[in-house]
Design a protein around this motif. Sequence first.
Motif, PDB file in Angstrom:
ATOM      1  N   LEU A 131       0.826  -1.196   0.000  1.00  0.00           N
ATOM      2  CA  LEU A 131       0.000   0.000   0.000  1.00  0.00           C
ATOM      3  C   LEU A 131       0.870   1.259   0.000  1.00  0.00           C
ATOM      4  CD1 LEU A 131      -2.827   1.216   0.128  1.00  0.00           C
ATOM      5  CD2 LEU A 131      -2.711   1.064   2.622  1.00  0.00           C
ATOM      6  N   VAL A 132       1.933   1.237   0.812  1.00  0.00           N
ATOM      7  CA  VAL A 132       2.852   2.374   0.845  1.00  0.00           C
ATOM      8  C   VAL A 132       3.480   2.586  -0.518  1.00  0.00           C
ATOM      9  CG1 VAL A 132       5.009   3.220   1.833  1.00  0.00           C
ATOM     10  CG2 VAL A 132       3.317   2.129   3.308  1.00  0.00           C
ATOM     11  N   TRP A 133       3.904   1.497  -1.166  1.00  0.00           N
ATOM     12  CA  TRP A 133       4.497   1.595  -2.492  1.00  0.00           C
ATOM     13  C   TRP A 133       3.526   2.228  -3.489  1.00  0.00           C
ATOM     14  CZ3 TRP A 133       8.929   1.529  -4.971  1.00  0.00           C
ATOM     15  CH2 TRP A 133       8.937   1.375  -6.354  1.00  0.00           C
ATOM     16  N   LYS A 134       2.269   1.858  -3.415  1.00  0.00           N
ATOM     17  CA  LYS A 134       1.265   2.403  -4.326  1.00  0.00           C
ATOM     18  C   LYS A 134       1.088   3.902  -4.101  1.00  0.00           C
ATOM     19  CE  LYS A 134      -1.921   2.197  -7.477  1.00  0.00           C
ATOM     20  NZ  LYS A 134      -1.577   1.908  -8.881  1.00  0.00           N
ATOM     21  N   ILE A 135       1.078   4.323  -2.849  1.00  0.00           N
ATOM     22  CA  ILE A 135       0.920   5.738  -2.545  1.00  0.00           C
ATOM     23  C   ILE A 135       2.123   6.528  -3.053  1.00  0.00           C
ATOM     24  CG2 ILE A 135       0.782   7.432  -0.664  1.00  0.00           C
ATOM     25  CD1 ILE A 135      -0.785   5.320   0.925  1.00  0.00           C
ATOM     26  N   VAL A 136       3.338   6.019  -2.799  1.00  0.00           N
ATOM     27  CA  VAL A 136       4.553   6.696  -3.263  1.00  0.00           C
ATOM     28  C   VAL A 136       4.562   6.785  -4.785  1.00  0.00           C
ATOM     29  CG1 VAL A 136       7.067   6.517  -3.406  1.00  0.00           C
ATOM     30  CG2 VAL A 136       5.904   6.063  -1.245  1.00  0.00           C
ATOM     31  N   GLU A 137       4.181   5.694  -5.440  1.00  0.00           N
ATOM     32  CA  GLU A 137       4.123   5.687  -6.899  1.00  0.00           C
ATOM     33  C   GLU A 137       3.158   6.752  -7.417  1.00  0.00           C
ATOM     34  OE1 GLU A 137       3.581   2.210 -10.213  1.00  0.00           O
ATOM     35  OE2 GLU A 137       1.963   2.457  -8.731  1.00  0.00           O
ATOM     36  N   LYS A 138       2.018   6.891  -6.754  1.00  0.00           N
ATOM     37  CA  LYS A 138       1.031   7.879  -7.164  1.00  0.00           C
ATOM     38  C   LYS A 138       1.562   9.299  -6.992  1.00  0.00           C
ATOM     39  CE  LYS A 138      -3.167   9.370  -8.195  1.00  0.00           C
ATOM     40  NZ  LYS A 138      -3.802   9.154  -9.517  1.00  0.00           N
TER      41      LYS A 138
END
Length: 216
Positions: A200-207
């Motif tokens: 989830l953290v990775w997805k937020i950072v990617e966004k």
Amino acid sequence: IITHMHGARRRLEALIHREQPTLHVVVSTIHAFALSVVNRWRTALGLRFPVVAAPDAGGFVEKFGTVHATFDEIVSKAEELSTYETVRAFIATTYPLIMVDEAQDCSAVVLKFIEALGACSCCVMAADEFQNLLGEDDISDWGKWVSEGRQNGRIEHEELTEPRRTSDAGILEAARALRQNSVATGANIPKYWAPTVPLLVWKIVEKVLSKPPKKI
């Protein structure tokens, strides 16, 4: 300006210095401010050595040239000192206006200290009961304090109902749904589901990296 968390202290300090660079403002956490009051007048309390915060081992016990006290003990002593005429005069002269941010997170002990400060200077408090971090009780210490203060006329209370931080319709709709515990009626903010926190953290950072959020 008094805050509850160090993050809020840094944010407010940067904001004030940017918007009002010539204004003399002291920004501190509530516990640091209480500690400064206690140490300035510690001899009036019969304490020989400087007081330090020791959350797990207080009691105002002398250890290696310092006096150990818990945060609540320090705040209680600061509240006691704030009833002394000399201390009241110093606070009134040095801090004619005291602003308290995130007041909903203040415990009953802290609120007694702030009330004592309000007897010395003009004290303005900002709070959002919905953001209370101290527990899931039906009503927080802040809520009880405000209710009692309004009933006996000890405080002036103004409820702000219009949003001032953003005009983004999606954020406002998401906030309304959260506060009312209801389903959003329209588009609001993106939602992501992930089986683990790291994903989830990775997805937020990617966004964030792909499209930096606009200023609000």
